[in-house]
Enzyme design. Sequence first.
Site, PDB file in Angstrom:
ATOM      1  N   THR A 126      91.764  61.361  38.762  1.00 26.00           N
ATOM      2  CA  THR A 126      92.177  60.750  39.845  1.00 26.00           C
ATOM      3  C   THR A 126      91.355  59.525  40.024  1.00 26.00           C
ATOM      4  O   THR A 126      90.228  59.551  40.024  1.00 26.00           O
ATOM      5  CB  THR A 126      91.873  61.798  40.981  1.00 26.00           C
ATOM      6  OG1 THR A 126      92.415  61.191  42.426  1.00 26.00           O
ATOM      7  CG2 THR A 126      90.491  62.381  41.252  1.00 26.00           C
ATOM      8  N   HIS A 183      81.367  75.668  37.669  1.00 22.32           N
ATOM      9  CA  HIS A 183      80.029  76.242  36.848  1.00 22.32           C
ATOM     10  C   HIS A 183      80.140  77.654  36.186  1.00 22.32           C
ATOM     11  O   HIS A 183      79.280  77.852  35.616  1.00 22.32           O
ATOM     12  CB  HIS A 183      78.929  76.211  38.165  1.00 22.32           C
ATOM     13  CG  HIS A 183      77.528  75.956  37.495  1.00 22.32           C
ATOM     14  ND1 HIS A 183      77.173  76.114  36.508  1.00 22.32           N
ATOM     15  CD2 HIS A 183      76.834  74.997  38.143  1.00 22.32           C
ATOM     16  CE1 HIS A 183      75.903  75.824  36.181  1.00 22.32           C
ATOM     17  NE2 HIS A 183      75.619  75.282  37.311  1.00 22.32           N
TER      18      HIS A 183
END
Length: 213
Positions: A126, A183
């Site tokens: 993006t 994560h």
Amino acid sequence: PHVSNQDLVDVTDLEALRKRKAPDVEAEGGRLTLTVFTLKAVVTALRLFPRFNASIDMKNGRIIAKRYHHIGIAMDTDRGLIVPVIRDADRKSITELAVELNELVSRTREGKIQLEELQGGTFTITNAGAVGGGFFSPIINFPQAAILGMGKARLQPAVRTDADGNPEILPRLQMPMVVSFDHRIADGADAIRFMRVIADCLEDPERLLLSMI
């Protein structure tokens, strides 16, 4: 488990190359932008760090590795943010990517994009710099593992080392870059290494040509 890592990338030399080669790409029907170069650098990094090209299956408690590289490109339109997907980006040249992305941008903003062209992405880019944005923390396009954000490249003073090893301050074109990642799939140290591969490719166009896949 949504974590972000940010850095500044010196794209001075890359911008000079972009300006030199833009007319050649335009003649082929494409638009050579920093996003196109970043797209190619991302594919190179994903090959080296495949966990960022994976997805998480919470229902079955597993990580699904993808052996293909379908890259979503987030676009600002009158109907909001839309993310068409460039399939098999690793198999296409920079010129081919520039042509395909230019065509996708036109059809997306005209409302002519098809539903299947918005599905199946394995990673997203993006570019908030297109509307003047700087540092930001993009949201992961679930169930993907990561997303790369680009800010607006601006001319800024930077400390460099001259031929004699002495520090000097020079005007350099620097672009904010951030990677947000899950994560549960990848560790922070790997995210830093992953983004460093992208940054190194963008900071040194020769490195990009030698390392790109």
